[in-house]
Design an enzyme around this catalytic site. Sequence first.
Site, PDB file in Angstrom:
ATOM      1  N   GLY A   7      -0.093   1.400  -3.476  1.00  0.00           N
ATOM      2  CA  GLY A   7      -1.325   1.983  -4.145  1.00  0.00           C
ATOM      3  C   GLY A   7      -1.142   3.217  -4.966  1.00  0.00           C
ATOM      4  O   GLY A   7      -0.134   3.786  -5.110  1.00  0.00           O
ATOM      5  N   ASP A   8      -2.306   3.596  -5.764  1.00  0.00           N
ATOM      6  CA  ASP A   8      -2.176   4.809  -6.674  1.00  0.00           C
ATOM      7  C   ASP A   8      -1.029   4.598  -7.680  1.00  0.00           C
ATOM      8  O   ASP A   8      -0.554   5.664  -8.236  1.00  0.00           O
ATOM      9  CB  ASP A   8      -1.882   6.011  -5.884  1.00  0.00           C
ATOM     10  CG  ASP A   8      -2.908   6.085  -4.677  1.00  0.00           C
ATOM     11  OD1 ASP A   8      -4.113   5.762  -5.121  1.00  0.00           O
ATOM     12  OD2 ASP A   8      -2.439   6.606  -3.626  1.00  0.00           O
ATOM     13  N   LYS A  13      -2.925   1.746 -11.740  1.00  0.00           N
ATOM     14  CA  LYS A  13      -3.493   0.521 -12.218  1.00  0.00           C
ATOM     15  C   LYS A  13      -4.939   0.945 -13.101  1.00  0.00           C
ATOM     16  O   LYS A  13      -4.985   0.201 -13.922  1.00  0.00           O
ATOM     17  CB  LYS A  13      -3.842  -0.290 -11.070  1.00  0.00           C
ATOM     18  CG  LYS A  13      -2.974  -0.723 -10.233  1.00  0.00           C
ATOM     19  CD  LYS A  13      -3.190  -1.444  -9.143  1.00  0.00           C
ATOM     20  CE  LYS A  13      -3.847  -0.780  -8.040  1.00  0.00           C
ATOM     21  NZ  LYS A  13      -3.445   0.045  -7.355  1.00  0.00           N
ATOM     22  N   ASN A  35     -12.349   2.343  -0.949  1.00  0.00           N
ATOM     23  CA  ASN A  35     -11.087   3.004  -0.620  1.00  0.00           C
ATOM     24  C   ASN A  35     -10.288   3.172  -1.964  1.00  0.00           C
ATOM     25  O   ASN A  35      -9.248   4.157  -1.828  1.00  0.00           O
ATOM     26  CB  ASN A  35     -10.183   2.124   0.587  1.00  0.00           C
ATOM     27  CG  ASN A  35     -10.014   0.857   0.039  1.00  0.00           C
ATOM     28  OD1 ASN A  35     -10.943   0.370  -0.640  1.00  0.00           O
ATOM     29  ND2 ASN A  35      -9.290   0.011   0.973  1.00  0.00           N
ATOM     30  N   GLY A  48      -9.409   4.377  -5.628  1.00  0.00           N
ATOM     31  CA  GLY A  48      -9.964   5.594  -6.755  1.00  0.00           C
ATOM     32  C   GLY A  48      -9.147   5.325  -7.899  1.00  0.00           C
ATOM     33  O   GLY A  48      -7.919   5.532  -7.969  1.00  0.00           O
ATOM     34  N   HIS A  49      -9.959   5.082  -8.949  1.00  0.00           N
ATOM     35  CA  HIS A  49      -9.179   4.860 -10.157  1.00  0.00           C
ATOM     36  C   HIS A  49      -9.644   6.303 -11.047  1.00  0.00           C
ATOM     37  O   HIS A  49     -10.927   6.468 -11.122  1.00  0.00           O
ATOM     38  CB  HIS A  49      -9.751   3.690 -11.228  1.00  0.00           C
ATOM     39  CG  HIS A  49      -9.353   2.457 -10.542  1.00  0.00           C
ATOM     40  ND1 HIS A  49      -8.345   2.333  -9.821  1.00  0.00           N
ATOM     41  CD2 HIS A  49      -9.727   1.347 -10.713  1.00  0.00           C
ATOM     42  CE1 HIS A  49      -8.062   1.013  -9.433  1.00  0.00           C
ATOM     43  NE2 HIS A  49      -8.988   0.343 -10.268  1.00  0.00           N
ATOM     44  N   GLN A  59      -5.362  -0.927  -4.232  1.00  0.00           N
ATOM     45  CA  GLN A  59      -4.220  -0.585  -3.502  1.00  0.00           C
ATOM     46  C   GLN A  59      -3.064  -1.213  -4.072  1.00  0.00           C
ATOM     47  O   GLN A  59      -2.707  -1.431  -5.391  1.00  0.00           O
ATOM     48  CB  GLN A  59      -4.448  -1.152  -2.078  1.00  0.00           C
ATOM     49  CG  GLN A  59      -5.715  -0.168  -1.362  1.00  0.00           C
ATOM     50  CD  GLN A  59      -6.903  -0.757  -1.651  1.00  0.00           C
ATOM     51  OE1 GLN A  59      -7.354  -1.961  -1.684  1.00  0.00           O
ATOM     52  NE2 GLN A  59      -7.904   0.119  -1.793  1.00  0.00           N
ATOM     53  N   THR A 116      -3.871  -1.765   4.374  1.00  0.00           N
ATOM     54  CA  THR A 116      -5.266  -1.731   4.360  1.00  0.00           C
ATOM     55  C   THR A 116      -5.615  -3.342   4.805  1.00  0.00           C
ATOM     56  O   THR A 116      -4.684  -3.825   5.032  1.00  0.00           O
ATOM     57  CB  THR A 116      -5.623  -1.664   2.842  1.00  0.00           C
ATOM     58  OG1 THR A 116      -7.150  -1.518   2.881  1.00  0.00           O
ATOM     59  CG2 THR A 116      -5.498  -2.735   2.064  1.00  0.00           C
ATOM     60  N   PRO A 171      -2.968  15.151   0.074  1.00  0.00           N
ATOM     61  CA  PRO A 171      -1.717  15.248  -0.825  1.00  0.00           C
ATOM     62  C   PRO A 171      -0.976  13.971  -0.469  1.00  0.00           C
ATOM     63  O   PRO A 171      -0.952  13.544   0.778  1.00  0.00           O
ATOM     64  CB  PRO A 171      -1.059  16.481  -0.217  1.00  0.00           C
ATOM     65  CG  PRO A 171      -1.525  17.023   0.895  1.00  0.00           C
ATOM     66  CD  PRO A 171      -2.996  16.281   1.086  1.00  0.00           C
TER      67      PRO A 171
HETATM   68  P1  IMP Z   1      -8.294   1.986   4.467  1.00  0.00           P
HETATM   69  O1  IMP Z   1      -7.900   0.955   3.412  1.00  0.00           O
HETATM   70  O2  IMP Z   1      -9.292   3.017   4.500  1.00  0.00           O
HETATM   71  O3  IMP Z   1      -8.433   1.120   5.903  1.00  0.00           O
HETATM   72  O4  IMP Z   1      -6.906   2.640   4.887  1.00  0.00           O
HETATM   73  C1  IMP Z   1      -5.606   2.137   5.103  1.00  0.00           C
HETATM   74  C2  IMP Z   1      -4.313   2.440   4.524  1.00  0.00           C
HETATM   75  O5  IMP Z   1      -4.275   1.998   3.040  1.00  0.00           O
HETATM   76  C3  IMP Z   1      -4.192   4.065   4.593  1.00  0.00           C
HETATM   77  O6  IMP Z   1      -2.910   4.176   4.702  1.00  0.00           O
HETATM   78  C4  IMP Z   1      -4.884   4.482   3.256  1.00  0.00           C
HETATM   79  O7  IMP Z   1      -4.216   5.642   2.985  1.00  0.00           O
HETATM   80  C5  IMP Z   1      -4.412   3.483   2.366  1.00  0.00           C
HETATM   81  N1  IMP Z   1      -4.939   3.117   1.237  1.00  0.00           N
HETATM   82  C6  IMP Z   1      -6.350   2.689   1.100  1.00  0.00           C
HETATM   83  N2  IMP Z   1      -6.763   2.491  -0.123  1.00  0.00           N
HETATM   84  C7  IMP Z   1      -5.835   3.277  -0.971  1.00  0.00           C
HETATM   85  C8  IMP Z   1      -5.792   3.485  -2.070  1.00  0.00           C
HETATM   86  O8  IMP Z   1      -6.462   3.313  -3.243  1.00  0.00           O
HETATM   87  N3  IMP Z   1      -4.457   4.112  -2.693  1.00  0.00           N
HETATM   88  C9  IMP Z   1      -3.486   4.536  -1.740  1.00  0.00           C
HETATM   89  N4  IMP Z   1      -3.581   4.224  -0.493  1.00  0.00           N
HETATM   90  C10 IMP Z   1      -4.709   3.711  -0.115  1.00  0.00           C
END
Ligand code: IMP
Length: 430
Positions: free
Chosen positions: A14-15, A18, A40, A42-43, A225, A240, A305
């Site tokens: 993720g991150d 995109k 979850n 964030g763009h 993600q 996720t 972080p």
């Molecule tokens: P959840 O999606 O909130 O259930 O989190 C599950 C895992 O996915 C965790 O390690 C989060 O930090 C990671 N995660 C979820 N959404 C993102 C994202 O948009 N960017 C990076 N990591 C994410």
Amino acid sequence: MKLSTLAVVGSQWGDEGKGKITDFLAERADVIVRYQGGPNAGHTVVVGKDIFKLHHLPSGVLYPGKICILGNGMVLDPVTLCSELNNLKERGVVPDKLFISDRVHLIMPYHKKLDELEEKVRSGNKIGTTMRGIGPAYVDKIFRLGLRSGDVQNENELREKLAFILQMKNELFAKLYDVQGFTMEDLEEEYLPAARMLLPYLADTPVLLAEEMEKGSKVLFEGAQGTMLDIDHGTYPYVTSSSPVSGGACIGAGVAPFQIGTVLGITKAYTTRVGGGPFPTELKDHIGDMIREKGKEYGTTTGRPRRIGWLDGVALRHACRINGFYYLAITLFDVLSGLETIKVATAYQYGSQLLEHFPANLNILEKCNPVYMELNGWEEDISEAKNLQALPPQARNYISFLEELLRVKIALVSVGPRRDQTIVLNDKFY
Ligand code: IMP
């Protein structure tokens, strides 16, 4: 029928940026669809001097006139989504062609509460979730206990469904966690009014998409993600609860596999990850700190972080295969300026074995040592480079090394957050 569709998929944890790439490509698209995940994500999108932080909405909402779809494969938090829409309206952005699937599942306050309680119970084995209720909402979908956006259309049915859901959930809260559950009145405070505000946007989105594709509209499928957070293909259980991979677009948008067209993978020039789980190329030194500060590597959704590491060619090889990437976009390329050398993992050493493919077993993964190729870095600031020739030879070498290692074409290189800080190497893909 000639199709003009593209899926934009994260190839790491993720991150990957995109949002910026989708925003860049959305100019050429008629329809932008998000197919999985929820708040979850964030763009961060920079338009001129304005910075927009989006969670549910696809980056295309920033262009007037584009059709934006929140697909059935997502999970939506009605309260967060309403405030996201209000924030945009306050800044003069009115998404007049926004459609929300009437089959999309809603995140309710009990999901958020469960996310918190379940993480607590895991104690030493925390996933490190975003606490947005994502996992529990997807659990209810699969457990056939979810509330869908379309359920809000009929008040009697809604109350009947919710009464049963609350009864089941409250048993769980009382007997397993020994905490207070939720009443219908609790939901009436914020969540149900917000869910009702979304009613005008509801549509049978696969029908809408089929009609658009029939007309020859350009469709962009936007994943959230990344591949390594995919429920099947990621570093399970540190993932996720949805399918960010390109295959997820079929289910989450409601289209057939042949309608996905080209798949563009997005990768950073290095690697980051938030939350728990193994990370073979992680850097816990001053280079990692330098990249974190320069790349502003703090979560858009949680502010955490991010963990930093070298580019992981083994994980990327896995992502290229699972998603069918023919093209990649490299983001945050400018962040690498100033490094004497840059490393890329090309394989993992596991005991006496050399692994080229990403292992499923995390105990094996934890014992893997990356085998690195070390490339020369460059000093120059490349953030205003407009084409390949304007990049230092070492940076060009990094690009061609990746093309060879991963057997893909690098189509785009992003050297800064602005739209015009994007070098187009190949635009035949869309
Ligand atoms: P959840 O999606 O909130 O259930 O989190 C599950 C895992 O996915 C965790 O390690 C989060 O930090 C990671 N995660 C979820 N959404 C993102 C994202 O948009 N960017 C990076 N990591 C994410």
